[in-house]
Scaffold this active site. Sequence first.
Site, short mmCIF file in Angstrom:
data_model
loop_
_atom_site.label_atom_id
_atom_site.label_comp_id
_atom_site.label_asym_id
_atom_site.label_seq_id
_atom_site.Cartn_x
_atom_site.Cartn_y
_atom_site.Cartn_z
N HIS A 1 0.83 -1.22 0.00
CA HIS A 1 0.00 0.00 0.00
C HIS A 1 0.86 1.27 0.00
O HIS A 1 0.43 2.32 0.49
CB HIS A 1 -0.95 0.04 1.20
N SER B 1 15.24 18.53 -17.48
CA SER B 1 14.39 19.72 -17.44
C SER B 1 14.96 20.81 -18.31
O SER B 1 16.18 20.96 -18.41
CB SER B 1 14.27 20.23 -15.99
N LYS C 1 18.70 18.42 -13.16
CA LYS C 1 17.61 17.47 -12.92
C LYS C 1 17.73 16.32 -13.92
O LYS C 1 17.88 16.53 -15.12
CB LYS C 1 16.26 18.16 -13.07
N GLU D 1 9.74 5.60 -17.94
CA GLU D 1 8.58 6.35 -18.44
C GLU D 1 8.24 5.96 -19.87
O GLU D 1 7.06 5.78 -20.23
CB GLU D 1 8.85 7.85 -18.33
#
Length: 465
Positions: free
Chosen positions: A181, A311, A317, A324
């Site tokens: 969870h 980015s 970053k 993805e």
Amino acid sequence: MDYRIEKDSMGEMRVPTDALYSAQTQRAVENFPISGYTFPRSFIRALALIKAAAAQVNVELNLLDADKAAAIQKAAFEVAEGKHDRHFPIDIFQTGSGTSTNMNANEVIATLASQQSGLKIHPNDDVNNGQSSNDVIPAAIHVAASLEVHDNLLPGLRRLHQALRQRAGETNDVVKTGRTHLMDAMPVRLGQEIGGWAAQVEGGIERILGSLPRLLELATGGTAVGTGINAHPEFGQRLATQLSQITHVPFIEARNHFAAQSAMDAATEMSGQLKTVSSSLFKIANDLRWMNSGPQAGLGEIVLPSLQPGSSIMPGKINPVIPEATMMVCAQVMGNDATIAWSNASGNFQLNVMLPVIAYNLLQSITLLGNVTRVLADKAVAGFTVNQEAMLELVDKNPIMVTVLNPIIGYEKGAALAKQAYREGRRLKDVAREQTDLSAEELDRLLDARDMTEGGIKGSGGGGG
């Protein structure tokens, strides 16, 4: 553009002078300016291989002149090799039988064969001899999908499986906090977690192999409605044998030609397996994203390879781009499966009338999954590093490890200890030493995180999360 005049049963058509196709293809080009999506390379290859095999079979059955057959085979193999792909311009969204694309292949191969041999070779009477679009296109879907599974998908899945097994072995002694969870749970070893991913991929390979036999059955020989009208009774079996010799894949004639042409159940079954594989890969990729999150404010358990700036505004970053991309592929495959299932349900009587869109989506799914599994293996799984220190720190603070004390102190007392340890930001071991009669030595033994991770591979039970 310069044009020439070609004729078919409906009359004259203006066709580009340098086009290898003829009137029927040009009609389809003009009738279906819909998406710009055309049949993929894998389908054109399969269709051409069927034409080459058919020519050989027709010679063996004394239904085609040997010189014509040789010319057809030479041209068809050139098409199969991808030398003439620009001459297959027809949109996927066309006649539901794929007749336009079957005639496209017949015309291109007939033109090439005629030019190269000096013989007059007819697209219908010679190249399409013993065939109908209604059995050729379903067969081409099966051939293309089978070859793409063998050549691309299974190697990709096996590569990912091997990479995961290797990393599982390398990280088998790294203890980390388990999560259910998205909340802290009992400890696991990182190798166990990655081994679970490897088992998912292995299961996917088994599912694909389990569905493959139905995909090896070919509709060719059924012709227009499944009765085999205008085809030699041995045509279907001989063509499957000839294709097997060409491709080294064991194709066979369909057990029932009426089922093979009126429905695409085997293609739909394979698509369902691809959907299952996609759901597995999505879970694996998403776990990698979460474990890589941070580096300061996330889990920070692993560091994925730095592949590109993350980015356009935030310097330094780095994003988890491979997971993805994998997740997007999985979403596409799941959407493709919905289209395929709906299309399979749309057969009417003796023919499925959504064959091109089934072909497009099924082959796209197989190709995408084959490609992305290699990328995931090589650019994410093989190269991530482990932040073992951070993992051990979290394990040491994990109050849920009180679970192993339940048989000794009871659930209620255990819950109180866990809450106190969490509230005070202290180690569970220290709180338990104060609140129980257990010695330091007993607590060291009972709360050994490594010992808690034994088992879980064979014959393990499990309760709720």
